[in-house]
Design an enzyme around this catalytic site. Structure first.
Site, PDB file in Angstrom:
ATOM      1  N   GLU A  21       0.737  -1.108   0.097  1.00 48.52           N
ATOM      2  CA  GLU A  21       0.071  -0.012  -0.039  1.00 48.52           C
ATOM      3  C   GLU A  21       0.881   1.305   0.041  1.00 48.52           C
ATOM      4  OE1 GLU A  21      -0.811  -2.852   1.632  1.00 48.52           O
ATOM      5  OE2 GLU A  21      -2.714  -3.440   0.793  1.00 48.52           O
ATOM      6  N   HIS A  33     -12.306  -6.810   7.461  1.00 47.87           N
ATOM      7  CA  HIS A  33     -13.147  -6.307   6.188  1.00 47.87           C
ATOM      8  C   HIS A  33     -14.297  -5.330   6.240  1.00 47.87           C
ATOM      9  CE1 HIS A  33     -10.726  -9.910   4.831  1.00 47.87           C
ATOM     10  NE2 HIS A  33     -10.593  -9.144   3.903  1.00 47.87           N
TER      11      HIS A  33
END
Ligand SMILES: Cc1ncc(C[n+]2csc(CCOP(=O)(O)OP(=O)(O)O)c2C)c(N)n1
Ligand SMILES: [Mg+2]
Length: 754
Positions: A484, A554
């Protein structure tokens, strides 16, 4: 302990002096004919002058710090030779530079002046690097392509990769560099060269940062023209290189990266450093790939003025370093070679000292930044995303009456996922500077499968970028490594060069490796450089829960962590139309944007809308009253909007009480006017959000309401939010943890009855 084999030129072991054939030259030209691995005698004299100037500037800053006339000092002492050599091998204002704080001599050679450096040391308003905002030695010279530097060690490396990618992109898409009006491009002139090279430097300790490895990986894989220069002084503050680097030598560890040219060199020796840099730059300029120059240097002045290295380095070791001091060695080399005698050297040193004195006198007279100047350049001064320029109407084709008389149906409502995808497509058609990358965003990295029509293609784990690579090519839409920081760091570098990266973080839960780039870099490029540079990239992030089974990793929200970052716009749409309009504003705007897309809303029936056309925009900072009411105000956003709507409808049905439901749509900026108008009307307010209750986004709104609207309140300010934990996997846990319509209904009832 580091070992290296290339012998230092200055010690005399490698005196491969080249003498050009004699012509009808004068005595002076004769002297200049003798070159030292490509460096003329004059260049060596100039190199000495700059190295000496660099050292004297450090010495002067140290004195000024002791006199409390400046407030920090970190030196380039011991690193002067590699700095000068690197700058000589590169082209100022042509190549691109991501130096680190020890690169004073590099910057001086490129053309930065002693006055400019001292203006930063005193923190003057006219400091060209930061306007008094950054510590000394945080270089940034727009005119020289020296990009604004920060203090986190290593963040510059991925940005340099993105910078190099931008240069290659413009070379392949020169049309993209053209100026355009009506969006961020109006304020972002692009410069690029077909054969430009990007320089980035760092210390030995900084090679321990993950971002360093992420940068090498991408530079290698994409054959990018980046020259990495590791200036190895064997220490990172007090931590020696063998603790940082497995085996103690970074060259050994990186040796297997493909496409690289490697050099290991005595960085205190300008001649061999210049030769190494020249080979490295040639490799990158010829587009053969990146280069890695490992320069062994010394650090004679401790880490900074706040450090005393005698606490962890014995005298013997320090003396060993001192014997390699690049200044004293080059001085005696010049004499030994008959290039410049003692008298000439003394004269030059006096001139340099005079130059430093004059620059100091001027810097000490310079005006400090005005107190209220702090507010300048947090955001773009040129383009205001809250302005009416970003307020356009949806262009929905009216139902047409064809000749057969049967009226056609209105265009079908589309999901948020559809409209985001369409918006991306339209914007990419309109603006060739847009590039999209991230994990899994491409249709298929192995292009041949697409070409042979063997597969359909993926286009994102949520399919938001589906079809983009097929339409715009792999140059504009491509997969990143699973890293990321790599995604955001490269985006920062690209955006600095005027591209518009619209990158994707696959799940908000995994945004954290990019946090250094998101907090310390992306939103700060403009402010810390006093508007010298900007990086208006868009970071799209899939966020949120209510997924049934999304569980801990999530389902996360956490938007308040980002709204707490000055300089970063934060958007959180609740429906398809808003998502399309706000994303377009984000892309065309001139500020960095964190664009939060709720996963549960991607394909929800709630909030679908027909395609609003290729120019539909919604300004930032304009909330929407999605349900007008009188008895209580609910301020919310994202996936809580449909839940609050459900509760409001029930309250109306069962109790005849009406709720004014305000969807903020953007969290920074947010629409205080609408909040305040509504609270003044209903006198009761709930702030509802999906994230955990404590320290959440609603706390800020609640505090401001309490502060500024106290007299209008007939009830306490109430927050409705998730429990102070993470989201559990089992639906029963998830339901209990996340705020539900019933929780909202209960709070509405309670407040309405006050
Ligand atoms: C990410 C980060 N961690 C810690 C620091 C504090 N710090 C500043 S310089 C430094 C040492 C850097 O050592 P090295 O990379 O070898 O460069 P050198 O100063 O030796 O040239 C540290 C730990 C920082 N600025 N950034
Ligand atoms: Mg070091």
């Amino acid at each position: 302990m580091a070992s290296y084999h290339r012998v230092g030129f200055l010690r005399g072991e490698m005196a491969t002096v080249k003498t050009e054939p004699k012509g009808s030259s004068t005595a002076i030209e004769d002297r200049n004919e003798k070159t030292y691995e490509g460096l003329t005698q004059q260049q060596l004299i100039d190199a000495y002058r700059t190295m000496y100037l660099s050292r004297k500037l450090d010495d002067r800053e140290i004195l000024l710090k002791r006199q409390q006339k400046i407030f920090f000092q970190i030196s380039g002492a011991g690193h002067e030779a590699i700095g000068v050599a690197a700058a000589l091998a590169l082209k100022p204002a042509y190549d691109w530079f991501y130096p680190y704080y020890r690169d004073r001599a590099l910057c001086l050679t490129l053309g930065a002046t002693p006055l400019e450096m001292l203006l930063q040391a005193v923190g003057a308003a006219d400091d060209p690097s930061s306007g008094g905002r950054q510590m000394p030695s945080h270089w940034g010279y727009n005119r020289l392509n020296v990009v604004t530097q920060s203090s986190p060690t290593g963040t510059q490396i991925l940005q340099a990769v993105g910078c190099a990618e931008a240069g290659l992109y413009y070379a392949r898409h020169p049309e993209a560099a053209r100026r355009a009006t009506g969006d961020y491009r109006e304020f972002k002139d692009v410069k690029f060269q077909q054969d430009e090279v990007t320089y980035v430097s760092l210390g030995d300790g900084t090679t321990s940062e993950g971002e360093f490895w992420e940068a090498l990986n991408s530079a290698s894989n994409r054959k990018l023209p980046v020259v990495f220069v590791v200036q190895d002084n064997e220490y990172a503050i007090s931590v020696p290189v063998e603790v940082q680097t497995a085996g103690g030598n970074i060259s050994r560890l990186v040796a297997n990266y493909p496409n690289f040219h490697f050099e290991e060199v005595d960085g205190t020796d300008p001649v061999s450093s210049h030769a190494a840099m020249t080979r490295a730059v040639a490799h990158a300029r010829a587009r053969r790939g990146p280069a890695f120059v490992h320069a062994h240097v010394i650090r004679p002045y401790s880490h900074s003025l706040s450090d005393d290295e005698r606490l962890y380095r014995p005298d013997e070791e320090r003396q060993r370093d001192a014997a390699r001091d690049p200044i004293t060695r080059l001085r005696s080399f010049l004499g030994r070679e008959g290039i410049l005698d003692d008298k000439g050297i003394s004269r030059m040193e006096k001139e340099v000292e005079q130059q430093v004195q004059e620059a100091t006198d001027r810097a000490l007279e310079a005006a400090p930044p005005a107190k209220n100047s702090f507010a300048n350049f947090v955001y773009s001064p040129n383009l205001d995303p809250t302005s009416s320029a970003f307020d356009t109407q949806p262009a929905i084709a009216p139902p047409q009456v064809p000749t057969d008389g049967e009226p056609k149906k209105a265009p079908p409502p589309k999901t948020m996922a559809d409209l985001i995808n369409s918006c991306l497509k339209d914007e990419m058609r309109r603006d060739e500077r847009i590039v999209i990358f991230g994990e899994d965003v491409a249709d298929c990295s192995r292009e041949q499968y697409l070409q042979q029509k063997l597969i359909k293609g993926k286009g994102g784990v949520f399919k938001l970028t589906s079809g983009l690579q097929c339409e715009f090519g792999s140059d504009r839409v491509f997969n990143s490594p699973l890293a990321e920081a790599n995604i955001v760091g490269r985006a920062v570098g690209m955006a600095t060069r005027g591209l518009k990266p619209v990158v994707e973080i696959q799940f908000f839960d995994y945004i954290w490796p990019a946090m250094m780039q998101l907090r310390d870099e992306l939103p700060l490029i403009r402010w810390r450089s006093n508007n010298g540079f900007s990086a208006p990239a868009v970071i799209r992030v899939a966020i949120g829960g209510y997924l049934t089974g999304g569980a801990i990793y999530h389902s996360q929200c956490g938007e308040s962590i980002f709204t707490h970052i000055p300089g970063l716009r934060v958007v959180f749409p609740s429906n398809a139309l808003d998502a399309a309009g706000l994303l377009r504003t984000a892309i065309r705007g001139d500020d960095p944007v964190l664009f939060l897309e709720h996963k549960r809303l991607y394909r929800e029936t709630f909030g679908r809308a027909p395609y609003p056309g290729p120019d539909f925009m919604i300004p930032f900072g304009k909330a929407k009253v999605v349900n007008p009411g009188h008895h209580v105000t609910v301020i919310t956003y994202g996936a809580v909007v449909p839940r609050a709507m459900q509760a409001a409808q029930k309250l109306q049905r069962e109790h005849g009480l009406s709720v004014e439901l305000v969807d903020l749509r953007t969290l920074n900026p947010y629409d205080w006017e609408t909040i305040s108008t509504s609270v003044k009307k209903t006198n009761r307010v709930i702030v509802a959000y999906e994230d955990s209750l404590s320290w959440g986004y609603g706390a800020e709104i609640a505090a401001r309401v309490a502060d500024e609207l106290f007299e209008h309140l007939d009830a306490p300010v109430r927050r409705v939010a998730a429990k102070d934990t993470f989201v559990g996997y089992h639906p029963q846990l998830e339901n209990a943890i996340l705020p539900q319509a019933e929780d909202l209904l209960r709070a509405m009832k309670e407040l309405a009855q006050y």
